[in-house]
Design an enzyme around this catalytic site. Sequence first.
Site, PDB file in Angstrom:
ATOM      1  N   GLU A 445      -3.264   0.226  -4.595  1.00 24.12           N
ATOM      2  CA  GLU A 445      -4.078  -0.550  -3.648  1.00 24.12           C
ATOM      3  C   GLU A 445      -5.540  -0.639  -4.077  1.00 24.12           C
ATOM      4  O   GLU A 445      -6.445  -0.219  -3.358  1.00 24.12           O
ATOM      5  CB  GLU A 445      -3.938   0.060  -2.249  1.00 24.12           C
ATOM      6  N   GLU A 516       6.803   1.343  -2.592  1.00 24.13           N
ATOM      7  CA  GLU A 516       6.824   1.845  -1.213  1.00 24.13           C
ATOM      8  C   GLU A 516       7.731   0.931  -0.396  1.00 24.13           C
ATOM      9  O   GLU A 516       7.640  -0.292  -0.491  1.00 24.13           O
ATOM     10  CB  GLU A 516       5.418   1.857  -0.598  1.00 24.13           C
TER      11      GLU A 516
END
Length: 1008
Positions: A445, A516
């Site tokens: 991220e 994820e």
Amino acid sequence: MIDIPKLWENLEVMHLNREAARAAYVPYADAEAANSGKRGRSPFYRTLNGNWAFRYFSSVYDVKEPFYETEADVESWDRLLVPSCWQANGYDQMQYTNINYPIPCDPPFVPEENPAGAYVREFHVPESWNGKATHIVFEGVNSCFYLWANGQFVGYSQGSRVPSEFDLSPFVKPGANKLAVLVLKWCDGTYIEDQDCWRYTGIFRDVYLLARDEKRIRDIELKQELNKDFTNAILQAAIETTGGALQIKLELKNAEGQVVAAGEGSIEGSDTIRLEIANPLLWNAEKPYLYRLEVHAGQEVLSFQIGFRRIEIEDGVFRINGAAVKLKGVNRHDSHPVLGQTIPINHMIKDLNLMKRHNINTIRTSHYPNDPRFLDLCDEYGFYVIDEADLECHGISSAEHWKPEAFHRLSTNEAWREAFVDRAVRMVERDKNHACIVMWSMGNESGYGENHIAMQEWTRRRDPSRPVHYEGAAHVYKGDPNTESLDVNSRMYASVEEVQQYGADPANKKPLFLCEYSHAMGNGPGDLKEYWDAFYAYPNLMGGCVWEWNDHGAFTHTAEGTPFYAYGGDFGDKPNDGNFCIDGLVTPDRKPHVGLLELKQVIAPVAIEEEDQQQGLYKITNLYDFIDLSGVALYWKIEDYTGRIVRQGQIAELAIQPQQSGIIQINAGAIYDEAAILTFSVRQKEETVWAEAGYELSFYQFEYGGVQPNAALRPQLSAIRAQEIEDVLILEGENFRHIFDLRKGTLKGMSKQGIEMLTAPASFAIWRAPTDNDRNVKAQWISEGYDRAGMKVYSTAWSQPEVSIVEVKVNFSLSGYQLYPILKGEAVWRFDASGAAELSVSVNVREELMFLPRFGLRLEMAETTDEIEYAGYGPHESYVDKRRSARKGVYLTTVEDMFENYIFPQENGSRYGTDWMVSSNRLGMGLRFEKMSRAFSFNASQYTPEELTEKSHSHLLRKSGKTIVHVDYKMSGVGSNSCGPELLQQYRLDEKSFTFDIHIIPVFKEDE
């Protein structure tokens, strides 16, 4: 402030005098000690763990005294254990934040009030180290630090989760010496260490000294070449030396200690020694065979575990040793409920044992390199590891109110390029020799841009033997994404539909990895099966890692001394992200949630399907990639509807090869006229380091035909007496008395032999205490009044069509104040002379409304009605989308044991697919609920949904003093929408018209 260079805001300086990154190793004096892996057995190693003098400063500018000088007096200072985290020891602010920076966003600058911790200790350099170089290694310091020895400045380093090594030789002498360290909480590196976790500070990993020969190995890279059919391996030891020419000898030993290859040579600078091994035994997660390489150089012996394996991507398929492998993974943070990010090795082992016991084969080290000993353990236990660089700058987006270009601000800024690349270099150099690492991750991220591309290109040049992944490349703001330096496509929380579309599209030439998925927050996840159906269906889907392994609760106490697990905001921390850190498959102290049991079953290594029930034929599929099924045994049993075993057996030999299937036949006997359940249990034959012999790996169930009889035998019906008095209908029979409130349209009392079963009128319920995965629909539910729905009765009429039957019809609606009715319906209650009731409800939901949390009947019973017996899915909670780990059977439990204690209170403990249930006191006096047209869900709790909705922590819950029973037509699934996609359509209670029916019978169980 003391006189130190202000490096913590200088992007051009990430270290001063730090040694170049190298592979993780400790030199020993002999092979036996080296092969033990116990660092304390090396005479060239000295731990500096232990108590240090420590002083905390709220700002680095408050550090005015030169504490690092030899004569500085620190006797009055505190003592702090190293390794440890400040916040876990009462210093500085405990803080949990996910996205938002804990400081003003002004990169590379940090607040002037930058907390600092000064550490001082004396240490001893042995006389035997004379003539050797003395090095110091810090395996992890958050976030940056300055180092002094005997009053002299040694160096500076930042980058919290990778080692920093310094040469102390010019500064120390044999005998007593003094070491001083100044750790700062924040530096420019803080902007790229914005991971989703508690923000801990300090010397949190091991610190130790090493004595090194003047002529020594500085670094070693162990590269492998395996021929096409894996019959030959070449181990290339690329060695870098310093100090002059060095004679080096290599011995490769197998697991039995026999030398299988040897080589030697004189190296000055850099060179390679090659070893050839015929017919090597290969390493994989299922059978992690390790060789041991001994490297003799001068007085030093280095030892490395070697696992031979080849990782490649062919035609979009991820392969290990030629086999297509699915990564059945979890994301794991370094997290301990008491110690923070300081992780004892036994805690690591506990995690790995639990993962093995639950069929997990992959770990993503979210979001930074773990302790190097953890990777040693992964080599030994057999795990595929995605090693992730210590890089995340999520907070940039938040600071700019989520403007699309904000996420990429640092990753496209050339001034940050060296800082980005440094994170990849230090990770790869430290961990390059581990068999367990099957993929490098360029962080998490952090947007995507030239800086990431530079990381990726360096990594691929340095280590072409492993793929490189980075999910952020999926979120490019402008221009060409330029993903040529990435070997896989990665996604977070892609929906099942998106995953299926990727798998089916022939244009996708790279495998897809879900780094994820299935956010395991609270009561969840509920979508695992659908993901794994997709993963298995398409070769280019390589699997993924559930978010995440464990709840990050911080163990603490209330002012009154009550222990509890804290989350963001509990320490007054701002900003914070609340309970978003309570999102794991296990509790902070590693007790499995039901979600972990669900994952275990969904990714089980053995699958069983029905082939021909009449002949007792079943298809067994071996989903292992490398081992056959000779190590497992298959146990089976057939139970009738009462749970009585009527036939059982076992199959000890299953010689089914990897990814192959076989047919077995069981001696099931006659097919039963009554309902029966066949259960297979897959168990390992032999004990392993992670489980005992006989441990169950998975189970499968199949229902035999026939109609299950109701267990409650109806007596011969006689007359029922009905009397209406002031809008109350009183129904009486031989041993019962029921009261129906005609004005309120509901059952008010139900008794047998004078025992009242209800403590309040029954009511229809649609609300459930929102789960964490309901967080995105909760506001919509509340806006439509679901949380405050009350019943309006339009009409009530009763009749007695037969002497033994009384029927009550109620037309009603459920609605919240201010709003139109949510639903309208007709409830028909039929009571017979045995005391039994039959409820049938026809419901019409307002067309434009979103799906309901539940629909069913809510009853309140006495607190002593705490024994629950049922036939359905158990023994733990189960929901329509979270039931694969539950098996159908007959269970006896208690209301207290049905409670699933989530740290953040929410809906819990429901049981899906129930045929019948009895809620009674310990003498068996209570109510029996039986399915009519379909199985139902039920819940029995000491807590009301309102209490579970209102309270923020489980330790704040107060029992109602009653047993709250919900008997539901349906309960919507739990999904994973706390961060993942919306709840799948098939698991929503979104029917606009439906009928619910149930039998309710007062019983004394022991008389039935």
